[in-house]
Design a protein around this motif. Structure first.
Motif, PDB file in Angstrom:
ATOM      1  N   VAL A 173       0.811  -0.803   0.070  1.00 38.38           N
ATOM      2  CA  VAL A 173       0.372   0.060  -0.232  1.00 38.38           C
ATOM      3  C   VAL A 173       1.045   1.188  -0.117  1.00 38.38           C
ATOM      4  O   VAL A 173       0.916   2.154  -0.461  1.00 38.38           O
ATOM      5  CB  VAL A 173      -1.130   0.143   1.159  1.00 38.38           C
ATOM      6  N   ILE A 174       1.935   0.763   0.873  1.00 41.65           N
ATOM      7  CA  ILE A 174       2.845   2.119   1.309  1.00 41.65           C
ATOM      8  C   ILE A 174       3.253   3.095  -0.439  1.00 41.65           C
ATOM      9  O   ILE A 174       3.608   3.488  -1.127  1.00 41.65           O
ATOM     10  CB  ILE A 174       3.268   2.225   2.056  1.00 41.65           C
ATOM     11  N   TYR A 175       4.113   1.310  -1.096  1.00 44.19           N
ATOM     12  CA  TYR A 175       5.218   1.606  -1.931  1.00 44.19           C
ATOM     13  C   TYR A 175       4.580   1.938  -3.327  1.00 44.19           C
ATOM     14  O   TYR A 175       3.987   3.168  -4.185  1.00 44.19           O
ATOM     15  CB  TYR A 175       5.131  -0.355  -2.639  1.00 44.19           C
ATOM     16  N   GLN A 176       2.796   1.309  -3.152  1.00 42.25           N
ATOM     17  CA  GLN A 176       1.647   1.715  -4.599  1.00 42.25           C
ATOM     18  C   GLN A 176       1.299   3.719  -3.887  1.00 42.25           C
ATOM     19  O   GLN A 176       1.009   4.404  -5.207  1.00 42.25           O
ATOM     20  CB  GLN A 176       0.446   1.620  -4.537  1.00 42.25           C
TER      21      GLN A 176
ATOM     22  N   GLY B 111      -4.315  13.561  -2.142  1.00 42.28           N
ATOM     23  CA  GLY B 111      -5.135  13.309  -0.692  1.00 42.28           C
ATOM     24  C   GLY B 111      -5.242  12.460  -0.464  1.00 42.28           C
ATOM     25  O   GLY B 111      -4.579  11.657   0.527  1.00 42.28           O
ATOM     26  N   ALA B 112      -5.510  11.496  -1.540  1.00 44.68           N
ATOM     27  CA  ALA B 112      -5.565   9.920  -1.396  1.00 44.68           C
ATOM     28  C   ALA B 112      -4.180   8.975  -1.272  1.00 44.68           C
ATOM     29  O   ALA B 112      -4.312   7.799  -0.198  1.00 44.68           O
ATOM     30  CB  ALA B 112      -6.382   9.179  -2.241  1.00 44.68           C
ATOM     31  N   ALA B 113      -3.420   8.598  -1.653  1.00 43.42           N
ATOM     32  CA  ALA B 113      -1.948   8.811  -1.861  1.00 43.42           C
ATOM     33  C   ALA B 113      -1.803   8.801  -0.264  1.00 43.42           C
ATOM     34  O   ALA B 113      -1.018   7.676   0.202  1.00 43.42           O
ATOM     35  CB  ALA B 113      -1.581   9.108  -2.834  1.00 43.42           C
ATOM     36  N   LEU B 114      -1.691  10.019  -0.067  1.00 42.36           N
ATOM     37  CA  LEU B 114      -0.827  10.787   1.652  1.00 42.36           C
ATOM     38  C   LEU B 114      -2.235   9.817   2.188  1.00 42.36           C
ATOM     39  O   LEU B 114      -1.802   9.268   3.558  1.00 42.36           O
ATOM     40  CB  LEU B 114      -1.103  12.217   1.283  1.00 42.36           C
ATOM     41  N   PHE B 115      -2.816   9.611   2.301  1.00 43.55           N
ATOM     42  CA  PHE B 115      -4.422   9.265   3.317  1.00 43.55           C
ATOM     43  C   PHE B 115      -3.521   8.020   3.582  1.00 43.55           C
ATOM     44  O   PHE B 115      -3.558   6.898   5.034  1.00 43.55           O
ATOM     45  CB  PHE B 115      -5.841   8.980   3.201  1.00 43.55           C
ATOM     46  N   PHE B 116      -3.683   7.123   1.751  1.00 37.08           N
ATOM     47  CA  PHE B 116      -3.233   5.258   2.034  1.00 37.08           C
ATOM     48  C   PHE B 116      -1.881   5.531   2.745  1.00 37.08           C
ATOM     49  O   PHE B 116      -2.410   4.446   3.916  1.00 37.08           O
ATOM     50  CB  PHE B 116      -3.288   5.287   0.073  1.00 37.08           C
ATOM     51  N   ARG B 117      -0.969   6.262   2.754  1.00 36.44           N
ATOM     52  CA  ARG B 117       0.138   5.924   3.743  1.00 36.44           C
ATOM     53  C   ARG B 117       0.059   6.151   4.992  1.00 36.44           C
ATOM     54  O   ARG B 117       0.653   5.415   5.830  1.00 36.44           O
ATOM     55  CB  ARG B 117       1.584   6.394   2.082  1.00 36.44           C
ATOM     56  N   ALA B 118      -0.396   6.720   5.072  1.00 35.60           N
ATOM     57  CA  ALA B 118      -0.846   7.565   6.732  1.00 35.60           C
ATOM     58  C   ALA B 118      -1.588   6.131   7.418  1.00 35.60           C
ATOM     59  O   ALA B 118      -0.934   5.885   8.314  1.00 35.60           O
ATOM     60  CB  ALA B 118      -1.252   8.259   6.797  1.00 35.60           C
ATOM     61  N   PHE B 119      -2.345   5.869   6.604  1.00 33.01           N
ATOM     62  CA  PHE B 119      -2.931   4.622   6.847  1.00 33.01           C
ATOM     63  C   PHE B 119      -2.498   3.452   7.699  1.00 33.01           C
ATOM     64  O   PHE B 119      -2.467   2.656   8.212  1.00 33.01           O
ATOM     65  CB  PHE B 119      -4.258   4.450   6.873  1.00 33.01           C
ATOM     66  N   ALA B 120      -2.100   3.134   5.735  1.00 31.06           N
ATOM     67  CA  ALA B 120      -1.280   1.921   5.979  1.00 31.06           C
ATOM     68  C   ALA B 120      -0.002   1.731   7.623  1.00 31.06           C
ATOM     69  O   ALA B 120       0.463   1.154   8.017  1.00 31.06           O
ATOM     70  CB  ALA B 120      -0.393   1.416   5.141  1.00 31.06           C
TER      71      ALA B 120
ATOM     72  N   LEU C 169       9.359   6.271   1.827  1.00 24.05           N
ATOM     73  CA  LEU C 169       9.024   8.248   1.179  1.00 24.05           C
ATOM     74  C   LEU C 169       9.276   7.646   0.079  1.00 24.05           C
ATOM     75  O   LEU C 169       8.470   8.438  -0.912  1.00 24.05           O
ATOM     76  CB  LEU C 169       8.696   8.681   1.979  1.00 24.05           C
ATOM     77  N   LYS C 170      10.073   7.091  -0.476  1.00 26.31           N
ATOM     78  CA  LYS C 170       9.675   6.566  -2.231  1.00 26.31           C
ATOM     79  C   LYS C 170       9.746   5.726  -2.968  1.00 26.31           C
ATOM     80  O   LYS C 170       9.885   4.185  -2.184  1.00 26.31           O
ATOM     81  CB  LYS C 170      11.259   7.290  -2.248  1.00 26.31           C
ATOM     82  N   PRO C 171       9.336   5.784  -3.750  1.00 24.76           N
ATOM     83  CA  PRO C 171       8.902   4.367  -4.607  1.00 24.76           C
ATOM     84  C   PRO C 171      10.111   3.207  -5.254  1.00 24.76           C
ATOM     85  O   PRO C 171      10.097   3.209  -6.585  1.00 24.76           O
ATOM     86  CB  PRO C 171       8.115   4.325  -5.829  1.00 24.76           C
ATOM     87  N   ASP C 172      11.320   3.262  -4.037  1.00 27.49           N
ATOM     88  CA  ASP C 172      12.131   2.155  -5.056  1.00 27.49           C
ATOM     89  C   ASP C 172      12.249   1.531  -4.024  1.00 27.49           C
ATOM     90  O   ASP C 172      12.603   1.346  -2.389  1.00 27.49           O
ATOM     91  CB  ASP C 172      13.237   3.512  -4.827  1.00 27.49           C
ATOM     92  N   VAL C 173      11.767   0.346  -4.025  1.00 26.84           N
ATOM     93  CA  VAL C 173      12.213  -1.074  -3.371  1.00 26.84           C
ATOM     94  C   VAL C 173      13.404  -1.615  -2.564  1.00 26.84           C
ATOM     95  O   VAL C 173      14.116  -1.840  -1.667  1.00 26.84           O
ATOM     96  CB  VAL C 173      11.754  -2.098  -3.926  1.00 26.84           C
ATOM     97  N   ASP C 174      14.847  -1.171  -3.380  1.00 27.00           N
ATOM     98  CA  ASP C 174      15.814  -1.556  -3.406  1.00 27.00           C
ATOM     99  C   ASP C 174      16.383  -0.693  -2.423  1.00 27.00           C
ATOM    100  O   ASP C 174      18.107  -0.767  -0.744  1.00 27.00           O
ATOM    101  CB  ASP C 174      16.814  -0.689  -4.521  1.00 27.00           C
TER     102      ASP C 174
END
Length: 453
Positions: A102-105, A131-140, A167-172
């Motif tokens: 969820v956080i990655y997406q 706003g939705a992306a920030l909410f999902f990240r906070a919720f997760a 806080l970045k979409p970089d799994v590495d």
């Protein structure tokens, strides 16, 4: 140059209302997210964004018990161990991984939006997506903290480990566990930014709106014991949406009486299924069941009598997901009423607390038979609200967090007990075991600090 990240879109239908489905591309297709529409698809990915939050805190909590036979039948070793608060390593990484997905997406969406130029016509949509992306990240992040971190205390939060703040979409990227102070600060910052950007009173329960962001802040601040802020944000949420179900209108005899996406839901989120919490295994704590008075409709709406060898025990059927699998962990107006009531009582706003408590109870009792609770004693009122909170919000993923925060108060801390095969297992108040063990794969791959025992 904007970074590109590959994603696979495999979702065919998304749930947004009781009978509404948003049809997406039926074929599996490789996509590089780079437009507002791509961001919309990522956030509308219900199986990823709404349905994989951790369940082990509830498995470890005290709303239910397992018989020895039921415990032995639980096929997932981590759940058997979690039920007994065992120190054995956790072998299943799924609850940790799905929350970080969820956080990655969410981070993907934020990264794409950062590289887009908006026009006046796009601005509303852009803000809603951000706003939705920030909410999902906070919720997760908050769900992870509720399960895998100790209770928040201002006296030591800066030295207690929280969760890795990706806080970045970089799994590495190697990301260590932040402190509890920094972890909660990130949750609050994300929820507040989401509240500024999101519109109010949108139509889709699986997507967050302003009232859900306020609800997330109220829940977070309550966990932290910051009652002025919890009161403020619960009040803000209820000022936007205050609907309650009248349980007199429900069919209490139905196998699942409460509709999915009902009018109380501010944001819909669930966990995966649990073997331990399955209706055939989990027996409701007998003291909890007896706490419901006869005219309290929750006694029939929430529970069903077991039969056969389990005669005299009860199973839970009051899911706000309208399902026997996948526990509801989202936000509701009922939770906000109880949060506002508890916070008001702790702040000495006795009349306001009583108003909220009695308003909720009138919608839970047989019509015309509820007598308003009244007291001028602050402690008696808090005790009453906490009792109703437990009876109202069971199997919502909140009990574990409530135990942690209430254990800090001598008046409310309790010892938990399990009995399996004649052996007694105890969980002491403020035990380090209230921070669940992080899955071993995540510890090894991320080189993370494991929770102490």
């Amino acid at each position: 140059m904007m970074k590109k990240y590959l994603i696979i879109v495999v979702v065919s239908t998304l749930f947004f209302g009781c009978s509404d489905y948003l049809e997406l591309k039926p074929d599996q297709k490789m996509v590089i997210p780079e437009t507002l529409e791509d961001c919309e698809l990522l956030l509308n990915d219900y199986p990823t964004m709404n349905s994989g939050f951790p369940i082990m805190g509830e498995v470890s909590a005290d709303n239910y018990y397992l018989t020895t036979t039921s415990w032995q039948s639980v096929s997932l070793i981590d759940e058997r161990n979690g039920y007994l608060w065992s120190d054995e390593m956790v072998t299943t990484a799924t609850p940790w991984q799905t929350s970080y997905k969820v956080i990655y997406q969410s981070n993907q969406v934020l990264d794409v939006l950062k590289g887009l130029k908006t026009t006046p016509t796009d601005l509303y949509h852009f803000n809603e997506l951000k706003g939705a992306a920030l909410f999902f990240r906070a919720f997760a992040f908050h769900q992870l903290l509720a399960n895998y971190a100790m209770n928040y205390s201002v006296t030591n939060a800066s030295s207690v480990p929280g969760v890795p703040l990706r806080l970045k979409p970089d799994v590495d990227d190697a990301v260590n566990r932040a402190s509890l102070t920094d972890s909660y600060a990130q949750v609050i910052a994300d929820f507040k930014a989401a509240a500024r950007l999101l519109p109010a009173n949108g139509p889709f329960k699986a997507r967050p709106y302003k009232e859900a962001a306020y609800g997330g802040l109220a829940r977070t601040y309550l966990d932290m014991g910051m009652y002025e802020q919890a009161y403020l944000y619960a009040d803000s949420a209820l000022n936007l949406r205050a609907d309650l179900l009248d349980y007199n209108s429900l069919n209490a005899n139905a196998s699942l009486p409460i509709a999915r996406f009902n009018k109380e839901v501010l944001f819909h989120a669930i966990t995966p299924s649990s073997y331990a919490l399955a209706q055939g295994n989990a027996k409701i704590d007998s003291n909890l069941y007896r706490a419901y008075e006869q005219n309290d409709l929750r006694k029939k709406v929430f529970f069903k009598a077991n039969t056969g060898a389990n005669l005299g025990t009860y199973a839970f059927k009051g899911s706000y997901n309208n399902s026997a699998s996948g526990m509801f962990v989202g936000l509701t107006t009922a939770e906000m009423y109880l949060t506002r009531a508890e916070s008001a009582a702790r702040l000495g706003k006795i009349a306001a607390a009583l108003t909220d408590l009695n308003h909720l109870m009138k919608n839970r009792w047989l019509v015309g038979l509820y007598t308003d609770f009244s007291t001028t004693n602050k402690d008696a009122l808090i005790t009453k609200i906490l009792a109703e909170r437990r009876k109202e919000l069971l199997f919502r993923g909140l009990r574990w967090s409530d135990l942690k925060r209430l254990n800090l108060d001598e008046r409310y801390k309790i010892q938990l007990k399990r009995i399996i095969d004649g052996k007694e297992y105890l969980l002491e108040p403020n035990s380090l075991k209230y921070a669940l063990l992080i899955p071993q794969d995540a510890i090894e791959e991320g080189k993370l600090e494991q929770n102490k025992r």
